[in-house]
Write a protein that holds these residues in place. Structure first.
Motif, mmCIF file in Angstrom:
data_model
loop_
_atom_site.group_PDB
_atom_site.id
_atom_site.type_symbol
_atom_site.label_atom_id
_atom_site.label_comp_id
_atom_site.label_asym_id
_atom_site.label_seq_id
_atom_site.Cartn_x
_atom_site.Cartn_y
_atom_site.Cartn_z
ATOM 1 N N ARG A 109 0.835 -1.207 0.000
ATOM 2 C CA ARG A 109 0.000 0.000 0.000
ATOM 3 C C ARG A 109 0.870 1.257 0.000
ATOM 4 O O ARG A 109 0.585 2.219 -0.722
ATOM 5 N N ARG A 110 1.917 1.262 0.816
ATOM 6 C CA ARG A 110 2.805 2.421 0.861
ATOM 7 C C ARG A 110 3.483 2.636 -0.496
ATOM 8 O O ARG A 110 3.586 3.764 -0.977
ATOM 9 N N ALA A 111 3.947 1.559 -1.099
ATOM 10 C CA ALA A 111 4.618 1.666 -2.396
ATOM 11 C C ALA A 111 3.663 2.189 -3.467
ATOM 12 O O ALA A 111 4.029 3.027 -4.293
ATOM 13 N N HIS A 112 2.437 1.680 -3.460
ATOM 14 C CA HIS A 112 1.437 2.136 -4.428
ATOM 15 C C HIS A 112 1.164 3.625 -4.244
ATOM 16 O O HIS A 112 1.090 4.378 -5.228
ATOM 17 N N GLU A 113 1.029 4.061 -3.006
ATOM 18 C CA GLU A 113 0.794 5.482 -2.720
ATOM 19 C C GLU A 113 1.951 6.354 -3.212
ATOM 20 O O GLU A 113 1.745 7.487 -3.654
ATOM 21 N N CYS A 114 3.170 5.801 -3.139
ATOM 22 C CA CYS A 114 4.368 6.552 -3.531
ATOM 23 C C CYS A 114 4.664 6.457 -5.022
ATOM 24 O O CYS A 114 5.639 7.056 -5.506
ATOM 25 N N GLY A 115 3.852 5.689 -5.759
ATOM 26 C CA GLY A 115 4.048 5.567 -7.198
ATOM 27 C C GLY A 115 5.138 4.604 -7.606
ATOM 28 O O GLY A 115 5.624 4.667 -8.747
ATOM 29 N N LEU A 116 5.548 3.690 -6.728
ATOM 30 C CA LEU A 116 6.566 2.698 -7.072
ATOM 31 C C LEU A 116 5.941 1.554 -7.861
ATOM 32 O O LEU A 116 4.744 1.274 -7.735
ATOM 33 N N ILE A 117 6.761 0.896 -8.665
ATOM 34 C CA ILE A 117 6.355 -0.346 -9.325
ATOM 35 C C ILE A 117 6.362 -1.446 -8.272
ATOM 36 O O ILE A 117 7.391 -1.709 -7.653
ATOM 37 N N VAL A 118 5.220 -2.078 -8.049
ATOM 38 C CA VAL A 118 5.090 -3.102 -7.006
ATOM 39 C C VAL A 118 5.216 -4.485 -7.632
ATOM 40 O O VAL A 118 4.409 -4.875 -8.483
ATOM 41 N N ILE A 119 6.240 -5.234 -7.202
ATOM 42 C CA ILE A 119 6.456 -6.609 -7.657
ATOM 43 C C ILE A 119 6.290 -7.526 -6.452
ATOM 44 O O ILE A 119 7.033 -7.432 -5.478
ATOM 45 N N LEU A 120 5.298 -8.413 -6.506
ATOM 46 C CA LEU A 120 5.024 -9.350 -5.413
ATOM 47 C C LEU A 120 5.393 -10.761 -5.840
ATOM 48 O O LEU A 120 4.869 -11.278 -6.828
ATOM 49 N N ASP A 121 6.308 -11.373 -5.102
ATOM 50 C CA ASP A 121 6.618 -12.790 -5.247
ATOM 51 C C ASP A 121 5.793 -13.517 -4.192
ATOM 52 O O ASP A 121 6.138 -13.478 -3.011
ATOM 53 N N PRO A 122 4.686 -14.174 -4.566
ATOM 54 C CA PRO A 122 3.764 -14.723 -3.569
ATOM 55 C C PRO A 122 4.227 -16.074 -3.031
ATOM 56 O O PRO A 122 3.579 -17.106 -3.222
ATOM 57 N N ALA A 123 5.372 -16.053 -2.367
ATOM 58 C CA ALA A 123 5.968 -17.287 -1.856
ATOM 59 C C ALA A 123 6.445 -17.063 -0.415
ATOM 60 O O ALA A 123 7.030 -16.013 -0.130
ATOM 61 N N PRO A 124 6.193 -18.045 0.453
ATOM 62 C CA PRO A 124 5.400 -19.266 0.235
ATOM 63 C C PRO A 124 3.924 -18.938 0.038
ATOM 64 O O PRO A 124 3.394 -18.047 0.703
ATOM 65 N N ALA A 125 3.284 -19.646 -0.885
ATOM 66 C CA ALA A 125 1.916 -19.331 -1.276
ATOM 67 C C ALA A 125 0.954 -19.543 -0.119
ATOM 68 O O ALA A 125 1.013 -20.545 0.597
ATOM 69 N N THR A 126 0.069 -18.575 0.058
ATOM 70 C CA THR A 126 -0.972 -18.636 1.079
ATOM 71 C C THR A 126 -2.131 -17.792 0.584
ATOM 72 O O THR A 126 -1.924 -16.852 -0.193
ATOM 73 N N PRO A 127 -3.368 -18.093 0.990
ATOM 74 C CA PRO A 127 -4.496 -17.275 0.541
ATOM 75 C C PRO A 127 -4.301 -15.808 0.932
ATOM 76 O O PRO A 127 -3.894 -15.504 2.053
ATOM 77 N N LEU A 128 -4.588 -14.904 -0.013
ATOM 78 C CA LEU A 128 -4.343 -13.484 0.195
ATOM 79 C C LEU A 128 -5.640 -12.690 0.077
ATOM 80 O O LEU A 128 -6.574 -13.101 -0.605
ATOM 81 N N ASP A 129 -5.664 -11.536 0.722
ATOM 82 C CA ASP A 129 -6.782 -10.607 0.625
ATOM 83 C C ASP A 129 -6.858 -10.076 -0.803
ATOM 84 O O ASP A 129 -5.919 -9.452 -1.302
ATOM 85 N N GLU A 130 -7.959 -10.340 -1.490
ATOM 86 C CA GLU A 130 -8.055 -9.970 -2.903
ATOM 87 C C GLU A 130 -8.045 -8.465 -3.123
ATOM 88 O O GLU A 130 -7.825 -8.003 -4.250
ATOM 89 N N ALA A 131 -8.238 -7.676 -2.083
ATOM 90 C CA ALA A 131 -8.191 -6.218 -2.236
ATOM 91 C C ALA A 131 -6.794 -5.737 -2.599
ATOM 92 O O ALA A 131 -6.621 -4.609 -3.056
ATOM 93 N N ILE A 132 -5.783 -6.603 -2.429
ATOM 94 C CA ILE A 132 -4.408 -6.175 -2.692
ATOM 95 C C ILE A 132 -4.071 -6.209 -4.173
ATOM 96 O O ILE A 132 -3.166 -5.493 -4.632
ATOM 97 N N TRP A 133 -4.779 -7.023 -4.968
ATOM 98 C CA TRP A 133 -4.348 -7.234 -6.355
ATOM 99 C C TRP A 133 -4.332 -5.966 -7.198
ATOM 100 O O TRP A 133 -3.411 -5.782 -8.007
ATOM 101 N N PRO A 134 -5.284 -5.041 -7.072
ATOM 102 C CA PRO A 134 -5.194 -3.818 -7.877
ATOM 103 C C PRO A 134 -3.990 -2.936 -7.541
ATOM 104 O O PRO A 134 -3.673 -2.025 -8.316
ATOM 105 N N LEU A 135 -3.320 -3.210 -6.425
ATOM 106 C CA LEU A 135 -2.150 -2.431 -6.030
ATOM 107 C C LEU A 135 -0.842 -3.076 -6.495
ATOM 108 O O LEU A 135 0.229 -2.511 -6.290
ATOM 109 N N VAL A 136 -0.936 -4.265 -7.105
ATOM 110 C CA VAL A 136 0.244 -5.024 -7.541
ATOM 111 C C VAL A 136 0.433 -4.849 -9.041
ATOM 112 O O VAL A 136 -0.468 -5.137 -9.832
ATOM 113 N N ASP A 137 1.609 -4.370 -9.433
ATOM 114 C CA ASP A 137 1.892 -4.195 -10.862
ATOM 115 C C ASP A 137 2.294 -5.503 -11.528
ATOM 116 O O ASP A 137 1.897 -5.775 -12.663
ATOM 117 N N ILE A 138 3.115 -6.307 -10.837
ATOM 118 C CA ILE A 138 3.563 -7.592 -11.387
ATOM 119 C C ILE A 138 3.572 -8.614 -10.265
ATOM 120 O O ILE A 138 4.236 -8.415 -9.233
#
Length: 320
Positions: free
Chosen positions: A161-190
């Motif tokens: 959220r902080r990175a998105h607010e600051c205009g950074l490119i957000v890269i998420l490596d979802p490991a180890p995989a676990t169920p995530l809050d779907e509200a986060i996906w629009p804030l993830v660039d890759i």
């Protein structure tokens, strides 16, 4: 710090919010069955953790890497902080907290496949205040956030959220995989899952390019800018809302697959931070991951930029 800065302020930094561990790795002909004891061939103790590995890869790729993490007060801590500094990673925002440092127990067989038990320990002490301090100091000089899931999910969310607010490119490596809050996906660039992680997160069994594309569309349908599904020797599939692109793997002989995904993420982040286009950045990341699996260990297997460029030159010549 070992990384010097020019008089002009840089705006191509990479913030890495994630884990730092001591990696205890055993090598054996095969992995034991449950309840079985076997004799191994070798043992290593090195700096690791997905966050630290990605930071080192980004620094080796020529990026200004700023690590945000925690280590303990045990005998492993100096090895961890020294290793980061020696690789050129800025550790001003690596905090030392009471107790043991994070540990990863890794087992590797002769084919290079591994399994890992990661115990967060000091990594669980990372706080929102520590992340906020790092963003206050470094967001204006950075372009990319790299983060993963070896720290508490609430803190990964906070960093995103902080990175998105600051205009950074957000890269998420979802490991180890676990169920995530779907509200986060629009804030993830890759988002960069491997086939196993993509399968667990989406419920789509990823076994080939078509199923990888379907899994990628699961992420983009929920708002992620791009899904980049990595599939080892089958290459990678990049999925956006409007297009799909396949990146073939560079053929190598795998010795140890540990940290291949971290090399991929670090080189991807560093390339995007310096302004390379996404396709070129992915090609560099693919080469870095390929070189990593040819060496044993986590951070020691991460390649120098010159080696990555040389491999790309050779592969381009072969491909044409």
């Amino acid at each position: 710090m070992s990384q010097t800065e020019s008089s002009a302020p840089r705006t191509d930094g990479i913030l890495i919010v994630g884990s730092t561990t001591a990696d205890l790795t055993t090598f054996s002909h095969r992995l034991p069955s449950p309840g079985e004891t076997i004799l191994g061939d070798d043992f290593t103790l090195v700096l690791g953790g997905k966050g630290a590995n990605q930071a080192i890869a980004a620094a080796l790729a020529g990026g200004s890497a700023y690590m945000v993490s925690c280590v303990g007060t045990d005998l492993f801590a100096p090895m961890l902080t020294d290793g980061l500094q020696q690789a050129g990673v800025n550790i001003e925002h690596v905090a030392q907290v009471p107790g043991p440092s994070g540990i990863a127990h890794i087992r590797v067989d002769d084919s290079g496949e591994n399994d890992i038990v990661m115990v967060p320990l000091a990594n669980a002490a990372l706080s929102a205040a520590q992340i906020d301090a790092a963003f206050l100091a470094r967001a204006s000089s950075s372009k990319v956030l790299l983060t993963q899931l070896e720290i508490p999910w609430a803190l990964t969310q906070h960093a995103i959220r902080r990175a998105h607010e600051c205009g950074l490119i957000v890269i998420l490596d979802p490991a180890p995989a676990t169920p995530l809050d779907e509200a986060i996906w629009p804030l993830v660039d890759i988002v960069t899952p491997n086939e196993t992680e993509a399968s667990r997160l989406t419920g789509i069994v990823v076994s080939d390019a078509d199923s990888a594309t379907a899994a990628g569309r699961w992420f983009t349908a929920r708002g992620a800018g791009h899904a980049l599904i990595t599939m080892a020797s089958a290459g990678a599939i990049l999925v956006s809302e409007t297009a799909t692109q396949h990146f073939p793997a560079i053929p190598v002989v795998a010795v140890d697959t540990t940290a291949a995904g971290d090399a991929f993420a670090g080189y991807l982040g560093a390339a995007l931070a310096r302004g390379d286009d996404l396709a070129d950045a992915i090609s560099q990341a693919m080469a870095a991951g390929a070189l990593t699996v040819t060496q044993r260990g986590a951070s020691p297997s991460l390649p120098q930029r010159a080696a990555v460029e040389a491999l790309l030159d050779v592969y381009a010549g072969v491909a044409h």
